[in-house]
Scaffold this active site. Structure first.
Site: not given
Ligand code: RRO
Length: 296
Positions: A123, A158
């Site tokens: 993320c 990932k």
């Molecule tokens: O929750 C998010 O803001 C988020 C996650 Br966990 C992620 O893996 N990728 C993203 O673009 N947003």
């Protein structure tokens, strides 16, 4: 014609729902399975409940979406029922999980029951989580190893594209015992409102998904396919069947679809029928097109 075995899981087709969209409730995951997905991935789940970043947390831009949701989730302690309901869709259910380190990841993987775990070390806008751990090959290896010893369930990792060399992170996951890698998470990005002069997202910056990132993802998948022995699952900007075929030719064993689900809830059925028609016309099998772009 499209069925495959992926890290020991049987999939009726190589098209999965990506993490982060329609993945917070068992009902929405089941709906995606009924719409033809070969497998579904949950929203990323952590140790404790999290409300996420302040709004606006998602905005549409020219060629995709910008988000900084901030890992909102109810905690794994309140999520098993959603996975169990998603299982009624009769396709594998993959739990996307995140943590601040190996202990949190293994606590979740040791307690939650799912068909596979997808470790979110990617993320782009979460302090102390996601890409902040996933940019360090040593941490990725350590976390993967810890999760592998906490569970017998397949483990996918990932990866973030926001690093100098995604191959070194993929190799770290492989050394840690990962059964597959998933490439890519969103690309770090930002938008500014010119009327006020302020960043649009509550978190100021976030991650870009959608059409714009497809060529970035294709290159990452291509490189990882050449470097790793474990399967690569492709994700990033797939909007139609041609995109899915392109990812498979780049070396993706299967693909995930996220942003495009927002425009077409039946995208999985649509893509699988068009892919089958394409293979028939070309007289190719899935095996023929897998990694085709690498063949001399
Ligand atoms: O929750 C998010 O803001 C988020 C996650 Br966990 C992620 O893996 N990728 C993203 O673009 N947003």
């Amino acid at each position: 014609m499209l069925s495959l075995s992926l890290t020991g899981l049987k999939l009726k087709n190589p098209l999965m729902l990506a993490a982060g969209i329609m993945g917070t409730t068992g009902g929405s995951l089941k709906r995606m399975a009924e719409g033809g997905a070969g497998a579904v991935v949950t929203k990323s789940i952590g140790v404790g409940p999290k409300s996420g970043h302040s709004n606006p947390s998602m905005v549409e831009v020219d060629c995709g979406y910008l988000n900084a949701m901030g890992l909102p989730n109810p905690s794994y302690k309140n999520f098993q029922g959603e996975i169990d309901m998603a299982k009624e869709g009769r396709v594998p259910v993959i739990a996307s999980i995140f943590g601040a380190g190996a202990d949190e990841f293994s606590e979740i993987a040791g307690s939650l029951r799912a068909d596979a775990f997808e470790l979110n070390v990617s993320c782009p806008h979460a302090c102390g989580y996601g890409a902040q751990v996933g940019s360090d090959p040593n941490l990725v290896e350590e976390i993967t190893k810890a999760v592998k010893s906490a569970t017998n369930t397949p483990v996918w990792v990932k990866l973030t594209p926001n690093v100098t060399d995604i191959k070194s992170i993929g190799l770290a996951a492989q050394r840690g015992g990962a059964d597959a890698v998933v490439a890519i998470n969103t690309v770090r990005a930002m938008a500014i409102d010119i009327e006020s002069g302020y960043p649009i997202l509550g978190n100021k910056f976030g991650g870009l998904s959608g059409r714009a990132i497809k060529p970035v993802a294709i290159k990452c998948v291509y490189d990882l396919y050449e470097t790793l022995d474990i399967p690569v699952i492709g994700v990033g900007g797939i909007s139609d069947w041609k995109d899915a075929v392109e990812f498979i030719m780049a070396g993706a064993k299967a693909v995930q679809i996220g942003s495009a689900v927002g425009n077409n809830i039946n995208i999985f059925n649509d893509i699988s029928s068009c892919m089958q028609a394409f293979l028939k016309e070309k007289q190719w099998t899935m095996k023929d097109i897998y990694g085709m772009a690498h063949k001399k």
